[in-house]
Design an enzyme around this catalytic site. Structure first.
Site, PDB file in Angstrom:
ATOM      1  N   PHE A 136       0.858  -1.179   0.000  1.00  0.00           N
ATOM      2  CA  PHE A 136       0.000   0.000   0.000  1.00  0.00           C
ATOM      3  C   PHE A 136       0.897   1.233   0.000  1.00  0.00           C
ATOM      4  O   PHE A 136       1.675   1.442   0.934  1.00  0.00           O
ATOM      5  CB  PHE A 136      -0.930   0.039   1.213  1.00  0.00           C
ATOM      6  CG  PHE A 136      -1.887   1.205   1.165  1.00  0.00           C
ATOM      7  CD1 PHE A 136      -3.099   1.103   0.500  1.00  0.00           C
ATOM      8  CD2 PHE A 136      -1.563   2.414   1.767  1.00  0.00           C
ATOM      9  CE1 PHE A 136      -3.970   2.183   0.437  1.00  0.00           C
ATOM     10  CE2 PHE A 136      -2.426   3.487   1.709  1.00  0.00           C
ATOM     11  CZ  PHE A 136      -3.632   3.383   1.046  1.00  0.00           C
ATOM     12  N   ASP A 223       9.869   2.370   1.164  1.00  0.00           N
ATOM     13  CA  ASP A 223       8.771   3.145   1.733  1.00  0.00           C
ATOM     14  C   ASP A 223       8.778   2.941   3.250  1.00  0.00           C
ATOM     15  O   ASP A 223       8.366   1.896   3.752  1.00  0.00           O
ATOM     16  CB  ASP A 223       7.454   2.670   1.104  1.00  0.00           C
ATOM     17  CG  ASP A 223       6.224   3.376   1.639  1.00  0.00           C
ATOM     18  OD1 ASP A 223       6.323   4.044   2.679  1.00  0.00           O
ATOM     19  OD2 ASP A 223       5.156   3.229   1.020  1.00  0.00           O
ATOM     20  N   LYS A 252       3.977  10.314   8.161  1.00  0.00           N
ATOM     21  CA  LYS A 252       3.330   9.883   9.404  1.00  0.00           C
ATOM     22  C   LYS A 252       4.011  10.439  10.661  1.00  0.00           C
ATOM     23  O   LYS A 252       3.779  11.576  11.037  1.00  0.00           O
ATOM     24  CB  LYS A 252       3.214   8.362   9.444  1.00  0.00           C
ATOM     25  CG  LYS A 252       2.107   7.836   8.524  1.00  0.00           C
ATOM     26  CD  LYS A 252       1.766   6.391   8.798  1.00  0.00           C
ATOM     27  CE  LYS A 252       0.631   5.888   7.910  1.00  0.00           C
ATOM     28  NZ  LYS A 252      -0.681   6.372   8.337  1.00  0.00           N
TER      29      LYS A 252
END
Length: 406
Positions: A136, A223, A252
């Site tokens: 994702f 990532d 984040k």
């Protein structure tokens, strides 16, 4: 004004989230309260965002100070706070430079643009990027195309071309691609897949992919949007494998709740983009950069890397003790304070049950309970997470799963 949850029944907000029927009002540390005064232990951290918890006594005054000075200005001008945050990220990663944006999606988009331009600069007219099952990377058209989840892709075709998909932790599969797809220019993977079910890439696999990237002149793009910024007990999860990426998207936890994204690049990718190749209106604004700088400095001062590893071990140990041998629990996995409990059936209803019991969690990949609490969680709070969660899981698994319709 704090409105009760009932006030949101007729909402003008687009219906893109399956929300629980309460609204959070304020928090402190790993505790939050809703508008009705109910208290919750936060084992979700805004989905791995609230690194320093809520209302951190060092972060709050720093952000108040910055808001009173300068919140935003354009990237037409020199940005000292960008320089400071980039320096810290490069110091902690061993990489060379950084581009700033506002979200993980934007960071991943920038990584994909770097990969394509890297390929074009080598004379590859139609560059391809290796991506992964269950990955994702975001919900834009390009990052959605890189994502390995047909459910979230449904209804948004045609997807972007140029991606070659392989299973995680399968070296033979990526070697086969190397032998058959001459236009590959990069490998793009999460070190720990978050939305895909908390699936870690193994140390041996990461080392093998680094080797293959070196052999074939590919960029290794890792990532770290969810697993980075100290969550696993090192600054970046790939550091457990002793490797360095060429491109590393972050977001984040970097701003402890203030939107901050970054793409940090090593020497092979650091000069791929030049003036006019990429940009951001909000990326790198003074408030976001101050949040990033202060987050990293507080993490160093409070030794939160060591703390995340220590409390992660406490949390995992308690989960293993209470749930590890329970029928219906398939696996407890992850690292540091990024843990997943995979059950043998879909368990989305545990999200609401846990909230009713005073615990905030996530369920991802339909059957994986995800715990990504603030890195300031104490050992006592970690034990309390399990004390609340374990009985809920036992009760849930004690009921036979519903049979699928014929």
């Amino acid at each position: 004004m704090n409105a009760p949850a009932a006030a949101f029944a007729e909402s003008h907000v687009m219906n893109t989230y399956g929300r629980l029927p309460f609204a959070l009002s304020h928090g402190r540390g790993c505790t939050v309260w809703d508008t009705e005064g109910r208290e919750y232990l936060d084992a979700l951290g805004g989905i791995a965002v609230n690194t320093l918890g809520h209302a951190h006594p060092k972060l709050v005054p720093a952000l108040q100070d910055q808001v009173a000075k300068l919140i935003h200005c354009s990237n037409y001008y020199q940005m000292p706070l960008q320089e400071e945050l980039a320096r810290l990220l490069c110091e902690f990663s061993g990489l060379a430079n950084a581009f700033f944006c506002s979200t993980g999606l934007e960071a991943n988009e920038a990584a994909l643009k770097i990969a394509r331009k890297f390929g074009h600069d080598k004379g590859v007219d139609r560059p391809e990027v290796i991506v992964y099952d269950k990955a994702f990377h975001g919900r834009s058209i390009a990052t959605l195309s890189a994502t390995g989840n047909a459910k979230v892709q449904a209804g948004f075709g045609p997807l972007v071309e140029g991606f070659v998909r392989v299973p995680l932790n399968d070296v033979a599969a990526i070697e086969e691609v190397a032998n058959t797809r001459p236009n590959v220019v990069a490998v793009f993977l999460e070190v720990i897949q978050g939305e895909g079910g908390v699936n870690p890439a193994t140390v041996d696999y990461l080392k093998a992919v680094r080797r293959l990237c070196d052999e074939h002149d590919w960029l290794l793009m890792l990532d770290e949007v969810q697993c980075g910024i100290g969550r696993t007990g090192k600054w970046f999860a790939h550091q457990w494998a002793g490797i360095r990426p060429d491109v590393m998207p972050l977001a984040k936890g970097l701003g402890s709740g203030v939107p901050v994204g970054a793409v940090v690049c090593g020497p092979r990718a650091a000069k791929v983009l030049g003036p006019g190749n990429h940009g951001s209106t909000f990326g790198g604004n003074p408030l976001a950069m101050r949040a990033g700088v202060e987050t990293l400095k507080i993490m160093v001062a409070d030794k939160l890397l060591e703390h995340a590893a220590e409390i992660g071990a406490v949390l995992r140990g308690a989960l293993q003790r209470e749930l590890g041998t329970l029928a219906g629990v398939r696996e407890i996995r992850g690292q540091g304070l990024m843990l997943g409990i995979e059950l043998d059936r879909p368990c989305a209803e545990l999200l609401g049950r846990a909230a009713q019991a005073g615990l905030l969690i996530s369920v991802t990949a339909e059957r994986v309970i995800r715990l990504v609490p603030p890195l300031v969680m104490t050992a006592a709070e970690a034990e309390r997470v399990v004390a609340i969660l374990a009985p809920l899981v036992r009760d849930f698994l004690a009921t036979p799963p519903a049979k699928a319709a014929p």
